[in-house]
Scaffold this active site. Sequence first.
Site, PDB file in Angstrom:
ATOM      1  N   LYS A 192       3.643  -6.846   3.512  1.00 46.93           N
ATOM      2  CA  LYS A 192       2.114  -6.859   4.381  1.00 46.93           C
ATOM      3  C   LYS A 192       1.567  -7.506   5.529  1.00 46.93           C
ATOM      4  O   LYS A 192       1.752  -8.116   6.041  1.00 46.93           O
ATOM      5  CB  LYS A 192       1.493  -7.777   3.611  1.00 46.93           C
ATOM      6  N   ASP A 224       0.410  -2.963  -0.666  1.00 49.74           N
ATOM      7  CA  ASP A 224      -0.999  -2.795  -1.954  1.00 49.74           C
ATOM      8  C   ASP A 224      -1.811  -0.818  -1.879  1.00 49.74           C
ATOM      9  O   ASP A 224      -1.543  -0.460  -2.709  1.00 49.74           O
ATOM     10  CB  ASP A 224      -1.994  -3.821  -1.017  1.00 49.74           C
ATOM     11  N   ASP A 252       8.776  -1.014 -10.621  1.00 48.93           N
ATOM     12  CA  ASP A 252       8.252  -1.157 -12.141  1.00 48.93           C
ATOM     13  C   ASP A 252       7.978   0.195 -11.872  1.00 48.93           C
ATOM     14  O   ASP A 252       7.309   0.882 -13.079  1.00 48.93           O
ATOM     15  CB  ASP A 252       7.928  -2.390 -12.848  1.00 48.93           C
TER      16      ASP A 252
END
Length: 367
Positions: A192, A224, A252
């Site tokens: 980020k 994101d 995940d």
Amino acid sequence: MSTPSLLILPGDGIGPEVMAEVVKIIDWYGEKRDLKFDVTMDLVGGAAYDKHGVPLADETMAKAQEVDAVLLGAVGGPKYDVLDFSVKPERGLLRLRKEMDLFANLRPAQCFDALADFSSLKKDVVAGLDIMIVRELTSGIYFGEPRGIITEGNERVGINTQRYTESEIRRVAIAAFELAMKRGKKLCSMEKANVMESGILWREVVEEVAKDYPEVAVSHMYADNGAMQLVRAPKQFDVIVTDNLFGDILSDCAAMLTGSLGMLPSASLGAPMENGRPKAMYEPVHGSAPDIAGQGKANPIACILSFAMALRYSFDQGDEATRLETAIEKVLADGVRTGDLLADEGVTPVSTSGMGDAIIAALDASL
Ligand code: NAD
């Protein structure tokens, strides 16, 4: 070169059951491919606690430092939930990761065609998917100081610190570029950098490392957006490299694109040893599954695929790793299923050892 050495730590619950199938496959390679391993078996987790009063004995830790690779099943179980935090089974696993300094966690997300219906995404979005997430594992916000819960005025404040040194970023970036060179020569780095200084440094260091790998096409993405792209069009990626926190979540997320927990392998790699091999531990992503332990229901494929990763990344046996993965693909295409992979009623599941035997039969057929 001397016989490659393996330390096998089956652990608890379904760990020993799935590892027994890996041992059969290791024996197959010794007999049929003349690929022999010097194997030592030992205890970790609850099993080690029962015998030694600690989840990892010092001798086992020392052995892990010596061998070419560690193969771990799973640790934990309800029996050990009451133990003090310092001796919980998971501490054995964390000690291995920490003392071996395994800073690069490799989590492949590969969708076998026969299981494409298992994904929660549309079949055409995931069929043929084969991506690799490289997560930094030993630094970042889970370890940074200061941390804690303090009181400021009349309220409590929770603090964690994202902190990365250049060298920490560089070594995981190099691991990811090396991997990209062995795969599709495409690397996407996620951070980020728009809102975090550690992200700006991350991007700069990845760009520096990229100069040594001119053949690799590098891109950068905010994490994101990366999460969004992973579920929108995951096949645009080959290797993704990211930090500890984002990697935890993104890996995940990517893993679940492919369906069952019983199918997911992982590798954790550290610095090269004297013989040039990286320090390495291979383990399935799943836990000890106490709900099905001891019943012969566990799917051994995640653990077997972890061994395939060991063949590829520790032992330079990429062709044999592919042979094993292809055997698994064939078994699944033939409709062989453990209980966790059953989509249709009327299909009888095979046992853990039944799946192992089917994979060995497919390996035999590959000769
Ligand atoms: P889990 O991964 O053990 O099980 C989650 C669910 O998935 C269960 O329903 C289980 O039956 C199923 N499952 C998992 N692996 C499977 C396989 N190979 N074949 C078929 N089904 C499978 O996670 P959990 O239930 O949250 O945790 C159980 C124990 O494992 C806990 O003590 C936890 O701390 C521990 N754990 C260990 C590890 C590890 O050793 N790396 C990882 C996660 C959890």
